[in-house]
Design an enzyme around this catalytic site. Structure first.
Site, mmCIF file in Angstrom:
data_model
loop_
_atom_site.group_PDB
_atom_site.id
_atom_site.type_symbol
_atom_site.label_atom_id
_atom_site.label_comp_id
_atom_site.label_asym_id
_atom_site.label_seq_id
_atom_site.Cartn_x
_atom_site.Cartn_y
_atom_site.Cartn_z
ATOM 1 N N ASN A 11 27.021 53.805 59.308
ATOM 2 C CA ASN A 11 28.484 53.706 59.292
ATOM 3 C C ASN A 11 28.892 52.634 60.313
ATOM 4 O OD1 ASN A 11 31.232 54.059 59.421
ATOM 5 N ND2 ASN A 11 31.153 56.107 60.349
ATOM 6 N N TRP A 12 29.300 51.502 59.798
ATOM 7 C CA TRP A 12 29.605 50.370 60.699
ATOM 8 C C TRP A 12 31.000 50.471 61.313
ATOM 9 C CZ3 TRP A 12 27.556 45.664 57.320
ATOM 10 C CH2 TRP A 12 26.176 45.810 57.143
ATOM 11 N N LYS A 13 31.762 51.454 60.880
ATOM 12 C CA LYS A 13 33.118 51.688 61.411
ATOM 13 C C LYS A 13 33.937 50.392 61.408
ATOM 14 C CE LYS A 13 31.301 55.470 64.077
ATOM 15 N NZ LYS A 13 31.469 56.433 65.152
ATOM 16 N N HIS A 97 35.377 61.964 57.801
ATOM 17 C CA HIS A 97 34.731 61.669 59.087
ATOM 18 C C HIS A 97 35.614 62.215 60.207
ATOM 19 C CE1 HIS A 97 33.149 59.442 62.497
ATOM 20 N NE2 HIS A 97 32.050 59.254 61.776
ATOM 21 N N GLU A 99 36.488 61.080 62.927
ATOM 22 C CA GLU A 99 37.475 60.134 63.473
ATOM 23 C C GLU A 99 38.726 60.099 62.592
ATOM 24 O OE1 GLU A 99 34.794 56.822 63.841
ATOM 25 O OE2 GLU A 99 33.800 57.836 65.502
ATOM 26 N N GLU A 169 28.264 66.599 61.523
ATOM 27 C CA GLU A 169 28.423 65.702 62.664
ATOM 28 C C GLU A 169 29.235 66.415 63.745
ATOM 29 O OE1 GLU A 169 27.938 61.351 61.550
ATOM 30 O OE2 GLU A 169 30.014 61.863 61.124
ATOM 31 N N GLY A 175 29.145 59.147 69.063
ATOM 32 C CA GLY A 175 29.443 58.022 69.938
ATOM 33 C C GLY A 175 29.416 58.371 71.418
ATOM 34 N N SER A 215 24.993 60.344 67.618
ATOM 35 C CA SER A 215 24.103 59.690 68.574
ATOM 36 C C SER A 215 22.634 59.723 68.154
ATOM 37 C CB SER A 215 24.288 60.295 69.974
ATOM 38 O OG SER A 215 25.621 60.110 70.412
ATOM 39 N N GLY A 236 25.987 55.918 63.440
ATOM 40 C CA GLY A 236 27.075 55.016 63.828
ATOM 41 C C GLY A 236 26.529 53.872 64.667
ATOM 42 N N GLY A 237 26.633 54.019 65.983
ATOM 43 C CA GLY A 237 26.270 52.953 66.926
ATOM 44 C C GLY A 237 24.928 52.293 66.650
HETATM 45 C C1 PEP Z 1 29.213 58.444 63.079
HETATM 46 O O1 PEP Z 1 30.167 57.734 63.309
HETATM 47 O O2 PEP Z 1 29.148 58.998 61.990
HETATM 48 C C2 PEP Z 1 28.197 58.613 64.109
HETATM 49 C C3 PEP Z 1 27.298 59.529 63.919
HETATM 50 O O3 PEP Z 1 28.261 57.770 65.211
HETATM 51 P P1 PEP Z 1 27.155 57.646 66.376
HETATM 52 O O4 PEP Z 1 25.810 57.546 65.713
HETATM 53 O O5 PEP Z 1 27.526 56.405 67.102
HETATM 54 O O6 PEP Z 1 27.275 58.885 67.223
#
Ligand code: PEP
Length: 260
Positions: A11-13, A97, A99, A169, A175, A215, A236-237
């Site tokens: 997920n490049w957000k 998600h 967010e 999640e 994050g 993470s 994500g990251g």
């Molecule tokens: C996400 O945004 O779905 C996520 C899991 O982010 P991260 O891996 O950065 O925690």
């Protein structure tokens, strides 16, 4: 299209210009050729979908959007619908998600509407659920994920559920660098599978793909995916660099082979 574990989605957000997105997708596609055991999905921002589609089109890498609107068309300035995502080449769409739930007021009912809209257009939902830190502290984790599942999947028949991906999640792990321990994640994944069994029966629940997100890094991917009910990751990251993302895919394949 047969979905299969291990399933790893990036997920490049709200990152990646079009040239950056093209470079990253090209690197992932190149590496994916040696990793046919995994299903790899990339979720760029809307602006880069079409260009990334051109890069993944001839490969096994699939394309996802990060959100959609629940209506197919109309006067909804700034929104993107399922038919438009399909047209841009998306096989998947991330829905609910945390967010979006936290910052954009997304509700279980809204998630439900988006799931139906995606399915109607043949775009497969990756449905995110997970508890906040306060909900975990109050011991409400299982109740929260059950409520989110129930609300999100309300009225969704088995044939709609079967292709769908669920992503657990925990909000406190997204994050933050705080990953759920494999045991913590497994406990919730097993609970989710039980809920799905009650809803859709043994077979569909057993074959459902349930991702963990929060993470995920190359260093923790193997231990997480070694757990019985964890079938892949939403990253994500660590998906913003080809090297770390691909290393996660490699670890996922290794863990999946060992537990099979
Ligand atoms: C996400 O945004 O779905 C996520 C899991 O982010 P991260 O891996 O950065 O925690």
């Amino acid at each position: 299209m047969a979905k299969k574990p291990p399933f790893v989605a990036g997920n490049w957000k709200m990152h990646m210009t079009i040239p950056e997105a093209k470079d990253l997708a090209t690197a992932v596609v190149r590496a994916s050729m040696e990793l046919p055991e995994a299903e790899i999905v990339l979720a760029p921002p809307f602006t880069a979908l079409s260009e990334v589609f051109k890069i993944v089109e001839e490969s096994a890498v699939q394309l996802a959007a990060q959100n959609l609107h629940g209506e197919d068309r109309g006067a909804f300035t700034g929104e993107v619908s399922a038919p438009l995502l399909k047209d841009a080449g998306c096989q998947y769409v991330i829905i609910g998600h945390s967010e979006r739930r936290q910052f954009f007021g997304e509700t279980d009912a809204g998630v439900n509407k988006k799931i139906s809209a995606a399915l109607k257009s043949g775009v497969i939902p990756i449905v995110c659920i997970g508890e906040t830190p306060a909900e975990r502290e109050r011991g409400e984790t299982m109740a929260v994920v059950s409520r989110q599942l129930e609300g999100g999947l309300e009225g969704i028949a088995l044939e709609g559920f079967e292709p769908m991906i669920i992503a657990y999640e925990p909000v406190w792990a997204i994050g933050t660098g705080k990953t759920a321990s494999p045991a913590q994640a497994e406990e919730v994944h097993a609970h989710i599978r039980q809920d799905l069994t009650r809803r859709y029966g043994n077979g569909p629940a057993e074959y459902a793909i349930i991702l963990y997100g929060g993470s995920v890094k190359p260093a923790n991917a193997f231990a997480l995916l070694s757990e019985k009910n964890i079938d892949g990751f939403l990253v994500g990251g660590a998906s913003l660099e080809a090297e770390s993302f691909i290393e996660i895919v490699r670890e996922a394949i290794k863990a999946y082979k060992e537990k099979k």
